[in-house]
Design a protein around this motif. Structure first.
Motif, mmCIF file in Angstrom:
data_model
loop_
_atom_site.group_PDB
_atom_site.id
_atom_site.type_symbol
_atom_site.label_atom_id
_atom_site.label_comp_id
_atom_site.label_asym_id
_atom_site.label_seq_id
_atom_site.Cartn_x
_atom_site.Cartn_y
_atom_site.Cartn_z
ATOM 1 N N CYS A 235 92.834 61.294 -4.157
ATOM 2 C CA CYS A 235 92.126 61.991 -3.040
ATOM 3 C C CYS A 235 92.781 62.856 -3.058
ATOM 4 O O CYS A 235 93.691 64.120 -3.134
ATOM 5 N N GLY A 236 91.488 63.762 -2.183
ATOM 6 C CA GLY A 236 91.219 65.677 -2.365
ATOM 7 C C GLY A 236 92.821 65.929 -1.152
ATOM 8 O O GLY A 236 92.886 65.335 -0.256
ATOM 9 N N GLU A 237 93.680 66.747 -2.244
ATOM 10 C CA GLU A 237 95.647 67.054 -0.895
ATOM 11 C C GLU A 237 94.861 67.390 0.218
ATOM 12 O O GLU A 237 95.198 67.577 1.212
ATOM 13 N N HIS A 266 87.208 66.836 0.562
ATOM 14 C CA HIS A 266 86.974 64.760 0.722
ATOM 15 C C HIS A 266 85.530 65.006 -0.589
ATOM 16 O O HIS A 266 85.824 64.024 -0.898
ATOM 17 N N ALA A 267 84.955 66.215 -0.680
ATOM 18 C CA ALA A 267 84.061 66.018 -1.643
ATOM 19 C C ALA A 267 84.725 66.767 -3.283
ATOM 20 O O ALA A 267 83.675 67.467 -3.881
ATOM 21 N N SER A 268 85.334 66.344 -3.449
ATOM 22 C CA SER A 268 86.379 66.539 -4.630
ATOM 23 C C SER A 268 85.670 66.511 -6.150
ATOM 24 O O SER A 268 85.455 67.357 -6.827
ATOM 25 N N PRO A 269 84.774 65.878 -6.919
ATOM 26 C CA PRO A 269 83.531 65.132 -7.136
ATOM 27 C C PRO A 269 83.071 66.751 -7.688
ATOM 28 O O PRO A 269 82.345 66.864 -8.325
ATOM 29 N N ILE A 270 82.548 67.951 -5.702
ATOM 30 C CA ILE A 270 81.931 68.663 -6.669
ATOM 31 C C ILE A 270 83.157 69.789 -6.639
ATOM 32 O O ILE A 270 82.390 70.591 -7.090
ATOM 33 N N GLU A 271 83.572 69.655 -5.564
ATOM 34 C CA GLU A 271 84.841 70.839 -5.380
ATOM 35 C C GLU A 271 85.475 71.481 -6.658
ATOM 36 O O GLU A 271 86.546 71.968 -7.622
ATOM 37 N N GLN A 272 86.342 70.086 -7.549
ATOM 38 C CA GLN A 272 87.255 69.723 -8.907
ATOM 39 C C GLN A 272 86.571 68.742 -9.499
ATOM 40 O O GLN A 272 86.974 67.706 -10.003
#
Length: 293
Positions: A235-237, A266-272
């Motif tokens: 989960c994104g922190e 929430h959109a960690s695959p895009i952000e990280q």
């Protein structure tokens, strides 16, 4: 692949769209009741990526390219998304989506895979892992949405369903994407990440989105537990949609490991994407060695 290409670009979606078309292009599969749009890259053991309610297969672009040296990476546009045919039932269950996913695996000749579900995609992923455990070597849930199908959550179910449908009706897809995209990311997100979230969300189909709302409000991820396959939850922190404490609770209920993704909403695959790809590469390695949690 260098992460720098995804940041500080004056026209971020133009570069990503070009990369999408050249390296993660769409193709269509014939399925039992229509067609399914997918994107695929790489060779090797299979990793299958399922997007969330406000996204699509293209949202996995950076993650897929980072994994493609070591894996066959497939992302679908869920039924009713992109060029994928909607499901027949107006209020489908996770098992209905999982049935379409099983047809996809069969059509692609994939006997077993690491299955990854982001947000609402976690419901479909968990349903398939529960019903067809021999087809899933490891289940990875990223910011999983539990859903509101538990009778104890009836009041929340009604509120969420009414709000989602009203927002769609009043704003439409384009304006909804404009207003909602920032909520998907942390306050530190780059402008390119923000633009890519909005680009993906703006391509939703209203009918498919309505079906996905019914899935979110009518099913419950824990209805498909316990699981007999290894499972991990991330989960994104800074996730403000499926909060870390809620995801941690789901992980405990699933007897799964849990970890946070730094500097991500929430959109960690895009952000990280590089961090998420690293987590998935590790999950793939664990699946190949047969390690259990």
């Amino acid at each position: 692949m260098q992460p720098a290409i995804f940041n500080h670009d004056p026209a971020p979606t133009a570069k990503l769209e070009a990369l999408l078309d050249s390296q993660f292009a769409q193709r269509e599969l014939a399925v039992d009741d229509g067609r399914l749009a997918i994107r695929e890259v790489g060779t090797g053991p299979a990793i299958v990526l399922l997007h969330g309610i406000g996204s699509g297969a293209a949202s996995w672009l950076q993650v897929a390219l980072a994994l493609s040296q070591d894996a066959r990476v497939i992302a679908w546009d869920a039924p009713g998304y992109g060029d994928s045919t909607p499901l027949a039932h107006p209020a489908p269950s996770a098992m209905d989506y999982a049935g379409r996913l099983l047809h996809m695996l069969d059509a692609l000749g994939i006997e077993t895979c690491v299955l990854v579900g982001h947000s609402l995609g976690a419901l479909t992923a968990t349903a398939l892992a529960s019903s067809q455990p021999h087809r899933v070597s490891r289940l990875v849930l990223i910011s999983p949405a539990r859903g509101y199908g538990d009778p104890a959550r009836e009041t929340q179910r009604q509120q969420v369903r009414a709000k989602r449908l009203q927002t769609l009706e009043c704003l439409g897809i384009a304006q909804m994407a404009h207003e909602r995209c920032a909520h998907m990311l942390s306050s530190r997100a780059s402008s390119s990440a923000l633009a890519w979230v909005q680009w993906n969300m703006s391509r939703l189909n209203p009918a498919g989105y309505r079906q996905a709302i019914e899935l979110l409000c009518g099913d419950d991820l824990l209805r498909h537990a316990p699981l007999s396959v290894p499972c991990e939850v991330h989960c994104g922190e800074a996730d403000a949609i499926t909060a870390p404490e809620a995801c941690h609770g789901l992980a405990k209920s699933l007897a799964a490991s849990f970890s946070l993704i730094p500097d991500a909403g929430h959109a960690s695959p895009i952000e990280q994407p590089i961090v998420v790809a690293g987590r998935l590469a590790h999950a793939l390695k664990e699946s190949l060695t047969g390690s259990a949690l």
